[in-house]
Scaffold this motif. Structure first.
Motif, PDB file in Angstrom:
ATOM      1  N   TYR A  36      13.049   1.970   1.216  1.00  0.00           N
ATOM      2  CA  TYR A  36      11.626   1.681   1.287  1.00  0.00           C
ATOM      3  C   TYR A  36      10.977   2.432   0.132  1.00  0.00           C
ATOM      4  O   TYR A  36      11.580   3.315  -0.471  1.00  0.00           O
ATOM      5  CB  TYR A  36      11.037   2.159   2.618  1.00  0.00           C
ATOM      6  CG  TYR A  36      11.454   1.333   3.800  1.00  0.00           C
ATOM      7  CD1 TYR A  36      12.764   1.369   4.270  1.00  0.00           C
ATOM      8  CD2 TYR A  36      10.541   0.523   4.454  1.00  0.00           C
ATOM      9  CE1 TYR A  36      13.153   0.607   5.354  1.00  0.00           C
ATOM     10  CE2 TYR A  36      10.926  -0.246   5.551  1.00  0.00           C
ATOM     11  CZ  TYR A  36      12.227  -0.196   5.992  1.00  0.00           C
ATOM     12  OH  TYR A  36      12.609  -0.952   7.065  1.00  0.00           O
ATOM     13  N   GLN A  38       6.949   3.936  -1.456  1.00  0.00           N
ATOM     14  CA  GLN A  38       5.524   4.174  -1.228  1.00  0.00           C
ATOM     15  C   GLN A  38       4.870   4.562  -2.540  1.00  0.00           C
ATOM     16  O   GLN A  38       5.194   5.618  -3.107  1.00  0.00           O
ATOM     17  CB  GLN A  38       5.305   5.254  -0.178  1.00  0.00           C
ATOM     18  CG  GLN A  38       3.862   5.420   0.230  1.00  0.00           C
ATOM     19  CD  GLN A  38       3.709   6.263   1.481  1.00  0.00           C
ATOM     20  OE1 GLN A  38       4.621   6.981   1.900  1.00  0.00           O
ATOM     21  NE2 GLN A  38       2.556   6.161   2.115  1.00  0.00           N
ATOM     22  N   LYS A  42      -0.915   3.628  -1.303  1.00  0.00           N
ATOM     23  CA  LYS A  42      -0.440   2.446  -0.588  1.00  0.00           C
ATOM     24  C   LYS A  42       0.457   2.848   0.580  1.00  0.00           C
ATOM     25  O   LYS A  42       0.970   3.973   0.630  1.00  0.00           O
ATOM     26  CB  LYS A  42       0.318   1.511  -1.527  1.00  0.00           C
ATOM     27  CG  LYS A  42      -0.549   0.909  -2.622  1.00  0.00           C
ATOM     28  CD  LYS A  42       0.234  -0.116  -3.415  1.00  0.00           C
ATOM     29  CE  LYS A  42      -0.643  -0.779  -4.470  1.00  0.00           C
ATOM     30  NZ  LYS A  42       0.107  -1.817  -5.245  1.00  0.00           N
ATOM     31  N   GLU A  43       0.663   1.913   1.487  1.00  0.00           N
ATOM     32  CA  GLU A  43       1.544   2.166   2.607  1.00  0.00           C
ATOM     33  C   GLU A  43       3.004   1.999   2.181  1.00  0.00           C
ATOM     34  O   GLU A  43       3.311   1.309   1.197  1.00  0.00           O
ATOM     35  CB  GLU A  43       1.215   1.213   3.757  1.00  0.00           C
ATOM     36  CG  GLU A  43      -0.157   1.434   4.365  1.00  0.00           C
ATOM     37  CD  GLU A  43      -0.365   0.652   5.645  1.00  0.00           C
ATOM     38  OE1 GLU A  43      -1.390   0.878   6.302  1.00  0.00           O
ATOM     39  OE2 GLU A  43       0.497  -0.168   5.983  1.00  0.00           O
ATOM     40  N   ARG A  44       3.871   2.636   2.949  1.00  0.00           N
ATOM     41  CA  ARG A  44       5.295   2.486   2.677  1.00  0.00           C
ATOM     42  C   ARG A  44       5.706   1.039   2.937  1.00  0.00           C
ATOM     43  O   ARG A  44       5.290   0.431   3.932  1.00  0.00           O
ATOM     44  CB  ARG A  44       6.090   3.434   3.578  1.00  0.00           C
ATOM     45  CG  ARG A  44       7.545   3.572   3.193  1.00  0.00           C
ATOM     46  CD  ARG A  44       8.235   4.669   4.008  1.00  0.00           C
ATOM     47  NE  ARG A  44       7.639   5.979   3.762  1.00  0.00           N
ATOM     48  CZ  ARG A  44       8.143   7.112   4.246  1.00  0.00           C
ATOM     49  NH1 ARG A  44       9.244   7.093   4.977  1.00  0.00           N
ATOM     50  NH2 ARG A  44       7.539   8.267   3.994  1.00  0.00           N
ATOM     51  N   GLU A  45       6.541   0.508   2.028  1.00  0.00           N
ATOM     52  CA  GLU A  45       6.940  -0.889   2.159  1.00  0.00           C
ATOM     53  C   GLU A  45       8.449  -1.039   2.053  1.00  0.00           C
ATOM     54  O   GLU A  45       9.133  -0.234   1.402  1.00  0.00           O
ATOM     55  CB  GLU A  45       6.272  -1.753   1.073  1.00  0.00           C
ATOM     56  CG  GLU A  45       6.672  -1.415  -0.344  1.00  0.00           C
ATOM     57  CD  GLU A  45       6.067  -2.355  -1.376  1.00  0.00           C
ATOM     58  OE1 GLU A  45       5.256  -3.223  -1.005  1.00  0.00           O
ATOM     59  OE2 GLU A  45       6.421  -2.225  -2.564  1.00  0.00           O
ATOM     60  N   TRP A 107      15.316   9.262   7.964  1.00  0.00           N
ATOM     61  CA  TRP A 107      14.748   9.059   6.640  1.00  0.00           C
ATOM     62  C   TRP A 107      15.195  10.163   5.698  1.00  0.00           C
ATOM     63  O   TRP A 107      15.334  11.320   6.100  1.00  0.00           O
ATOM     64  CB  TRP A 107      13.220   9.076   6.706  1.00  0.00           C
ATOM     65  CG  TRP A 107      12.616   7.905   7.403  1.00  0.00           C
ATOM     66  CD1 TRP A 107      12.323   7.792   8.726  1.00  0.00           C
ATOM     67  CD2 TRP A 107      12.226   6.663   6.796  1.00  0.00           C
ATOM     68  NE1 TRP A 107      11.772   6.569   8.985  1.00  0.00           N
ATOM     69  CE2 TRP A 107      11.695   5.857   7.823  1.00  0.00           C
ATOM     70  CE3 TRP A 107      12.249   6.158   5.494  1.00  0.00           C
ATOM     71  CZ2 TRP A 107      11.213   4.572   7.585  1.00  0.00           C
ATOM     72  CZ3 TRP A 107      11.763   4.884   5.258  1.00  0.00           C
ATOM     73  CH2 TRP A 107      11.256   4.104   6.297  1.00  0.00           C
TER      74      TRP A 107
END
Length: 117
Positions: A36, A38, A42-45, A107
């Motif tokens: 992922y 980030q 912005k949000e984590r994608e 994570w």
């Protein structure tokens, strides 16, 4: 369970980088391994993941440029990033989903990727 990431850095547009994430600790078996990212503000994608059976999935934004792979013996997942763009700049996080009760996930600490001339 610990995840140790490496391979981030500064690269020019069009360049390449390879990220690695090695899992260690008490792991029965690993289901999904993925990446992922980030970007600032912005949000984590989601970027990509690879299942235990080898099937992969990519975000549309990286399809055709990034390649995810895994080495089950080493409990390591890789992300080969080619044709990098400034919009790929972000902190990249490794995520592992194990096959324990409730499918616990873990994570990594994140590694910075900066694409700039």
């Amino acid at each position: 369970v610990q995840l140790v990431e490496s391979g981030g850095g500064l690269v020019q547009p069009g360049g390449s980088l390879r990220l690695s994430c090695a899992a260690s600790g008490s792991i029965v078996s690993i289901n999904f391994m993925g990446w992922y990212r980030q970007a600032p503000g912005k949000e984590r994608e989601f970027v990509a993941h690879v299942r235990s059976d080898g099937r992969v999935k990519y975000a549309d934004s990286v399809q055709g440029r990034f390649t995810i792979s895994r080495d089950n013996a080493k409990k390591t997942v890789y992300l080969e990033m080619n044709s990098l763009k400034p919009e790929d700049t972000a902190v990249y996080y490794c995520k592992v989903v194990t096959n324990g009760v409730g499918y616990p996930s873990y994570w990594g600490q994140g590694t910075q990727v900066t694409v700039s001339s």
